[in-house]
Design a protein around this motif. Structure first.
Motif, PDB file in Angstrom:
ATOM      1  N   UNK A  91       0.863  33.552  54.844  1.00 27.98           N
ATOM      2  CA  UNK A  91       0.442  33.857  56.202  1.00 27.98           C
ATOM      3  C   UNK A  91       0.832  32.708  57.115  1.00 27.98           C
ATOM      4  N   UNK A  92       1.497  33.025  58.210  1.00 31.85           N
ATOM      5  CA  UNK A  92       1.907  31.992  59.155  1.00 31.85           C
ATOM      6  C   UNK A  92       0.674  31.301  59.717  1.00 31.85           C
ATOM      7  N   UNK A  93       0.652  29.996  59.600  1.00 27.80           N
ATOM      8  CA  UNK A  93      -0.495  29.229  60.086  1.00 27.80           C
ATOM      9  C   UNK A  93      -0.602  29.275  61.607  1.00 27.80           C
ATOM     10  N   UNK A  94       0.510  29.473  62.285  1.00 27.74           N
ATOM     11  CA  UNK A  94       0.506  29.473  63.742  1.00 27.74           C
ATOM     12  C   UNK A  94       0.101  30.815  64.349  1.00 27.74           C
ATOM     13  N   UNK A  95       0.687  31.923  63.842  1.00 25.90           N
ATOM     14  CA  UNK A  95       0.454  33.229  64.483  1.00 25.90           C
ATOM     15  C   UNK A  95      -0.288  34.234  63.607  1.00 25.90           C
ATOM     16  N   UNK A  96      -0.381  33.985  62.297  1.00 23.81           N
ATOM     17  CA  UNK A  96      -1.093  34.885  61.404  1.00 23.81           C
ATOM     18  C   UNK A  96      -0.261  36.016  60.829  1.00 23.81           C
ATOM     19  N   UNK A 143       4.440  35.947  56.074  1.00 25.25           N
ATOM     20  CA  UNK A 143       5.598  35.062  55.953  1.00 25.25           C
ATOM     21  C   UNK A 143       6.572  35.691  54.966  1.00 25.25           C
ATOM     22  N   UNK A 144       7.819  35.881  55.404  1.00 29.29           N
ATOM     23  CA  UNK A 144       8.843  36.469  54.546  1.00 29.29           C
ATOM     24  C   UNK A 144       9.320  35.444  53.520  1.00 29.29           C
ATOM     25  N   UNK A 145       9.462  34.232  53.977  1.00 27.62           N
ATOM     26  CA  UNK A 145       9.846  33.135  53.086  1.00 27.62           C
ATOM     27  C   UNK A 145       9.097  31.897  53.550  1.00 27.62           C
ATOM     28  N   UNK A 146       8.728  31.074  52.601  1.00 27.99           N
ATOM     29  CA  UNK A 146       7.936  29.886  52.938  1.00 27.99           C
ATOM     30  C   UNK A 146       8.791  28.870  53.691  1.00 27.99           C
ATOM     31  N   UNK A 147       8.404  28.612  54.923  1.00 26.08           N
ATOM     32  CA  UNK A 147       9.028  27.567  55.727  1.00 26.08           C
ATOM     33  C   UNK A 147       7.921  26.574  56.044  1.00 26.08           C
ATOM     34  N   UNK A 148       8.030  25.401  55.470  1.00 28.03           N
ATOM     35  CA  UNK A 148       7.001  24.398  55.717  1.00 28.03           C
ATOM     36  C   UNK A 148       7.598  23.342  56.631  1.00 28.03           C
ATOM     37  N   UNK A 149       7.004  23.239  57.825  1.00 26.00           N
ATOM     38  CA  UNK A 149       7.424  22.244  58.805  1.00 26.00           C
ATOM     39  C   UNK A 149       6.225  21.391  59.156  1.00 26.00           C
ATOM     40  N   UNK A 150       6.358  20.101  58.971  1.00 27.78           N
ATOM     41  CA  UNK A 150       5.278  19.152  59.258  1.00 27.78           C
ATOM     42  C   UNK A 150       3.990  19.584  58.556  1.00 27.78           C
ATOM     43  N   UNK A 151       4.117  20.118  57.348  1.00 28.11           N
ATOM     44  CA  UNK A 151       2.951  20.505  56.566  1.00 28.11           C
ATOM     45  C   UNK A 151       2.473  21.920  56.799  1.00 28.11           C
ATOM     46  N   UNK A 152       2.895  22.571  57.865  1.00 22.87           N
ATOM     47  CA  UNK A 152       2.428  23.921  58.190  1.00 22.87           C
ATOM     48  C   UNK A 152       3.368  24.967  57.622  1.00 22.87           C
ATOM     49  N   UNK A 153       2.805  26.081  57.157  1.00 24.49           N
ATOM     50  CA  UNK A 153       3.627  27.210  56.724  1.00 24.49           C
ATOM     51  C   UNK A 153       3.811  28.133  57.914  1.00 24.49           C
ATOM     52  N   UNK A 154       5.067  28.461  58.198  1.00 24.94           N
ATOM     53  CA  UNK A 154       5.383  29.234  59.388  1.00 24.94           C
ATOM     54  C   UNK A 154       6.258  30.428  59.054  1.00 24.94           C
TER      55      UNK A 154
END
Length: 125
Positions: free
Chosen positions: A99-104, A107-118
């Protein structure tokens, strides 16, 4: 997490978040919910289930001691509860992984930027 969502969780689940405004020497909840808005529904659902289980006498009371993102997943630390509580927390952690930490959004593929999954859309911003 935005202040209005923080306030709403504390209003909906006063027993779980009763330590929200205690001193930093007593709880890590003094720092608030250290994750983005996208995980609000996961936290809300977890707390609703815990509250129902406590009211039904199926688990002892639960008090959150920390709610945060760590290495792209939700960490929900507690005092109290039982094995079922920890199972529910683990399910919420697993849901946060997709689940995207920013918008909910999912997530199709895990993209971790600065610790957050987006999700891809939030990652491209």
């Amino acid at each position: 997490m935005r202040q209005e969502l923080d306030d709403l969780l504390c209003q909906l689940y006063p027993e779980i978040f009763r330590d929200r405004h205690k001193d930093k020497y007593e709880t890590s909840m003094c720092w608030g919910f250290c994750c983005d808005d996208g995980w609000f529904d996961i936290i809300d659902s977890l707390c609703a289930t815990i509250t129902a289980q406590v009211k039904a006498g199926k688990m002892p009371p639960v008090v959150a001691s920390q709610v945060k993102e760590k290495i792209g997943t939700l960490r929900f630390r507690i005092l109290g509860g039982n094995d079922e509580t920890h199972r529910l927390i683990e399910l919420a952690r697993q849901k946060s992984e997709v689940t995207c930490e920013e918008c909910g959004r999912p997530v199709e593929r895990r993209i971790i930027e600065a610790g957050s999954i987006l999700c891809s859309a939030c990652s491209d911003k």
